[in-house]
Design an enzyme around this catalytic site. Structure first.
Site, PDB file in Angstrom:
ATOM      1  N   ASN A  54       0.805  -1.225   0.000  1.00 40.02           N
ATOM      2  CA  ASN A  54       0.000   0.000   0.000  1.00 40.02           C
ATOM      3  C   ASN A  54       0.839   1.278   0.000  1.00 40.02           C
ATOM      4  O   ASN A  54       0.696   2.148   0.850  1.00 40.02           O
ATOM      5  CB  ASN A  54      -0.949  -0.040   1.206  1.00 40.02           C
ATOM      6  CG  ASN A  54      -2.065   0.958   1.110  1.00 40.02           C
ATOM      7  OD1 ASN A  54      -2.051   1.989   1.768  1.00 40.02           O
ATOM      8  ND2 ASN A  54      -3.046   0.654   0.293  1.00 40.02           N
ATOM      9  N   ASN A  62      -1.885   1.923   4.903  1.00 38.17           N
ATOM     10  CA  ASN A  62      -0.553   2.511   4.749  1.00 38.17           C
ATOM     11  C   ASN A  62      -0.712   3.837   3.985  1.00 38.17           C
ATOM     12  O   ASN A  62      -1.783   4.439   3.997  1.00 38.17           O
ATOM     13  CB  ASN A  62       0.345   1.505   4.024  1.00 38.17           C
ATOM     14  CG  ASN A  62       1.841   1.792   4.093  1.00 38.17           C
ATOM     15  OD1 ASN A  62       2.280   2.916   4.279  1.00 38.17           O
ATOM     16  ND2 ASN A  62       2.641   0.753   3.919  1.00 38.17           N
ATOM     17  N   ARG A  80      -0.977   4.822   0.820  1.00 42.25           N
ATOM     18  CA  ARG A  80      -2.013   5.009  -0.205  1.00 42.25           C
ATOM     19  C   ARG A  80      -3.374   5.193   0.446  1.00 42.25           C
ATOM     20  O   ARG A  80      -4.162   6.043   0.028  1.00 42.25           O
ATOM     21  CB  ARG A  80      -2.041   3.839  -1.198  1.00 42.25           C
ATOM     22  CG  ARG A  80      -2.947   4.117  -2.403  1.00 42.25           C
ATOM     23  CD  ARG A  80      -2.969   2.968  -3.410  1.00 42.25           C
ATOM     24  NE  ARG A  80      -3.599   3.358  -4.661  1.00 42.25           N
ATOM     25  CZ  ARG A  80      -4.908   3.317  -4.895  1.00 42.25           C
ATOM     26  NH1 ARG A  80      -5.744   2.898  -3.952  1.00 42.25           N
ATOM     27  NH2 ARG A  80      -5.390   3.687  -6.074  1.00 42.25           N
ATOM     28  N   CYS A  81      -3.640   4.404   1.485  1.00 41.08           N
ATOM     29  CA  CYS A  81      -4.915   4.530   2.196  1.00 41.08           C
ATOM     30  C   CYS A  81      -5.090   5.918   2.811  1.00 41.08           C
ATOM     31  O   CYS A  81      -6.208   6.413   2.922  1.00 41.08           O
ATOM     32  CB  CYS A  81      -5.005   3.493   3.314  1.00 41.08           C
ATOM     33  SG  CYS A  81      -5.202   1.791   2.761  1.00 41.08           S
ATOM     34  N   MET A  82      -3.983   6.528   3.226  1.00 38.48           N
ATOM     35  CA  MET A  82      -4.048   7.798   3.955  1.00 38.48           C
ATOM     36  C   MET A  82      -3.962   9.012   3.037  1.00 38.48           C
ATOM     37  O   MET A  82      -3.667  10.115   3.507  1.00 38.48           O
ATOM     38  CB  MET A  82      -2.932   7.860   5.001  1.00 38.48           C
ATOM     39  CG  MET A  82      -3.073   6.827   6.103  1.00 38.48           C
ATOM     40  SD  MET A  82      -1.949   7.099   7.475  1.00 38.48           S
ATOM     41  CE  MET A  82      -0.362   6.849   6.682  1.00 38.48           C
TER      42      MET A  82
END
Length: 409
Positions: free
Chosen positions: A352, A395, A397-399
């Protein structure tokens, strides 16, 4: 001064890897202080975060982005700016929808108390922070068997999921679980009211009621969208998305590829299994090898309602059909890694990463073997500490939600 710099002309994201210009993030606020052991599963966390450390880690993440000259937009700042620019009617609508969507469902008495409390806030920032953080009986100075009169939105630091930037438009999502469905209130508000966003086309509206989340939405290039069939996004939703995109003359995509991944609650989106990090380099978890399956939607010749067609390709051939050349596939923890290392680094979202430019990515330092494998493959890794943030199961990308990227040449 606006949250957007002078270069920002609206949503413009035609790749996963183009140089990142503008990105939306949210530093976890008081909302993560209301996570309790009994509610971990309900609130979608694996453990209780140490909030001071989590915020320090997030600041480190943001500092790394700013070092590269990226316009980092904090979600709270964006909502505050939009609210202050919005009409009286839009402000009232936001508040009423917040009260309508509140969890637990508000009694008439509690609704009146919450509304009065929010309207009494001395600043827009305080109003927005309470809407996100949750509201307790102590805040309202009332007697109640419930301590939290309005639940927090603790997953909001994963700005990837409530909406996705798609070309020059957005998909605003209907999220799988009740705890996250309320987050899209803010997405709808800013895209309906901020002067720099109000003319953005919507390719999906949460009112359509079929589950889709941003961790499953990828823009591989100008022609191709890739969407995960995951624990949070259904093939049926992608079929509806294909129809919507086909009907919108502003959208230029020619193909949607749907990718089936394991339906795990802790690895819930495509971006926890497979990501694009450079023009021809992809990172994947070998755990998904036996589950990967691919469907094509033809947006050119597939009629007004394109349907999914199982293309039967292996992963390498599927990616080659999108990028036009043989891809380099990098497994989590590197080639020849032990199953233990693969499982550990997959668990902490080892795929991620957020690409900030072709072949330059940012992600957790804790996934040491994967970071080393990426460096060996010619990828530059910008590591930051995420020991607390990772407990929310996401991680870099999620944030993050890119709002504009330079086009890839």
């Amino acid at each position: 001064m606006s949250v957007f710099d002078s270069k920002f002309k609206g949503i413009h994201v035609y790749s996963e890897i183009g140089e990142l210009e503008t990105v939306l993030v949210h530093e976890p606020g008081k909302e993560i202080d209301y996570i309790t052991p009994a509610r971990l599963d309900e609130l979608l966390f694996s453990a209780i975060l140490e909030s001071h450390d989590a915020r320090k880690e997030h600041k480190e993440f943001v500092a790394e982005l700013k070092k590269r000259g990226i316009n980092v937009v904090e979600l709270v700042d964006l909502i505050v700016e939009t609210y202050d620019l919005a009409s009286k009617e839009a402000k009232e609508k936001l508040l009423e929808e917040f009260l309508d969507d509140s969890v637990p469902v508000l009694s008439d008495e509690h609704r009146a108390a919450v509304k009065k409390f929010l309207q009494s806030q001395k600043s827009t920032r305080s109003l927005v922070e309470y809407m996100i953080a949750g509201i307790t009986k102590h805040d309202l100075k009332i007697e109640s068997d419930l301590e939290l009169i309005v639940d927090p939105m603790p997953n909001l630091y994963f700005t990837r999921d409530p909406f996705a930037s798609v070309g020059n438009g957005v998909t605003i999502h209907y999220m799988r679980y009740k705890v996250r469905q309320r987050e899209t209130l803010f997405s709808r508000f800013v895209f309906s009211n901020h002067p720099k966003l109000v003319n953005t086309p919507w390719y999906y509206d949460p009112a359509e009621g079929l589950s889709i989340e941003g961790g499953d939405v990828f823009i591989y290039n100008n022609d191709t969208l890739v969407v995960g069939v995951s624990e949070r996004t259904d093939l049926q939703t992608i079929t509806l998305l294909a129809k919507n995109i086909k009907a919108n003359k502003e959208c230029e995509f020619k193909r949607i590829v749907a990718i089936n991944v394991p339906k795990w609650t802790n690895l819930m989106h495509l971006d926890t299994w497979l990501t694009m990090l450079d023009k021809d380099k992809f990172l994947y978890s070998p755990i998904a090898n036996d589950v990967f399956k691919f469907w094509d939607y033809d947006l050119v010749n597939g009629g007004d309602a394109p349907q999914p067609v199982d293309n039967g390709l292996p992963l390498e051939d599927l990616l080659k059909s999108i990028i036009g050349k043989k891809p380099t596939l990098i497994p989590i923890a590197g080639a020849g890694a032990s199953q233990i290392d693969i499982e550990r680094e997959t668990h902490f979202d080892g795929t991620n990463y957020l690409a900030v430019a072709p072949g330059i990515v940012i992600g957790y330092a804790r996934n040491e073997k994967t970071n080393a494998a990426l460096e060996a493959a010619g990828i530059t890794v910008l590591p930051f500490r995420g020991n607390q943030l990772s407990l929310g199961m996401g991680n870099a990308r999620c944030m993050s939600m890119p709002l504009s990227r330079k086009d890839v040449k």
